[in-house]
Design an enzyme around this catalytic site. Sequence first.
Site, PDB file in Angstrom:
ATOM      1  N   ARG A 183       0.816  -1.217   0.000  1.00 57.95           N
ATOM      2  CA  ARG A 183       0.000   0.000   0.000  1.00 57.95           C
ATOM      3  C   ARG A 183       0.851   1.269   0.000  1.00 57.95           C
ATOM      4  NH1 ARG A 183      -2.261  -3.759  -1.208  1.00 57.95           N
ATOM      5  NH2 ARG A 183      -4.115  -4.713  -0.288  1.00 57.95           N
ATOM      6  N   SER A 232     -11.135  -0.550   3.848  1.00 60.13           N
ATOM      7  CA  SER A 232     -10.285  -1.101   4.906  1.00 60.13           C
ATOM      8  C   SER A 232      -9.592   0.033   5.652  1.00 60.13           C
ATOM      9  CB  SER A 232      -9.240  -2.046   4.314  1.00 60.13           C
ATOM     10  OG  SER A 232      -9.867  -3.178   3.742  1.00 60.13           O
ATOM     11  N   GLU A 302      -4.577   2.610   6.887  1.00 58.46           N
ATOM     12  CA  GLU A 302      -4.586   2.451   5.435  1.00 58.46           C
ATOM     13  C   GLU A 302      -5.399   3.584   4.807  1.00 58.46           C
ATOM     14  OE1 GLU A 302      -6.093  -0.765   2.076  1.00 58.46           O
ATOM     15  OE2 GLU A 302      -5.151  -1.495   3.907  1.00 58.46           O
TER      16      GLU A 302
END
EC number: 1.3.1.98
Length: 309
Positions: A183, A232, A302
Amino acid sequence: MQSAPGSHEEATVGGKVPQDVAGKLTRDAPLAKLVWFKSGGKADWLFEPESVEDLIQFLTRMEEGTPVMALGLGSNLIIRDGGVPGVVVRLGKPFASVEVKRDNVLECGGGAPGILVASSARDAGIAGLEFLRGIPGTVGGFVRMNGGAYGREVADVLVDCDVVMPDGACVRVPVADLDYSYRHSRLPEGAIVVAARFKGEPGDPAEIEAEMNRIAHAREETQPLRSKTGGSTFKNPEGDKAWRLVDAAGCRGLKMGDAQVSEKHANFLINTGHATSADIEGLGEEVRRRVAEATGVALQWEIQRVGRP
């Protein structure tokens, strides 16, 4: 274009914004309606270019040091209640094209949603991009963040991308130069991905469709898709799952104002009514505190959190 009468540039945080440009420029633009959480403040300026050339011209003429942020579907984002300084750039329909090239390559605009990319690949008999059906964002966002789902990530399929830098320079960046990790990419703050090329492999459209349907069903069954959410919330720690740690700390269903940890998926925060961004971010920080206390693991966000508190 919306602009101040008789003015060709106007001051904002960090510099001046050119007014006489192509595209739509809006001052004090509400952003809550553009993000999935439906919360947060305004952008000092919201710029919606009609082409890459519009964007380059705008950024080239803007005073150096003016903050720039790209906004896609707003699915992985908390806009803080004080709003966003500088300029928010939103890539709309002119950047949402998907074109099939030879050798199983798709050329996609930075504003194209993942589901459109996956569907276009299916229709062309290109396999390997089905996982993009499960990413609720646009090409620009998931290329920057190395988005992933269901065992694959952008690093597995990206060839290269076209990026407009904050100073207006447009460069083509091969996947190897993005230095992808979980990520994360090495793209600088303010850089805007305006196009990308993804490579798949020959496949049977019926099989590709079946895999996309499996992904869609799995998301529907396990995630609060019909709620005001941001996707998320926390990154999965090495060798573990964020939702399991949130559960272990007893945080499933935890509330702060109208912000709540989803009962359906513990790694999702939801806005059950009129939660402020401060409620949502504060709840996330409380979850992090409880997880660290209960398990010793420091969860990392995130979801991106931007703007003034």
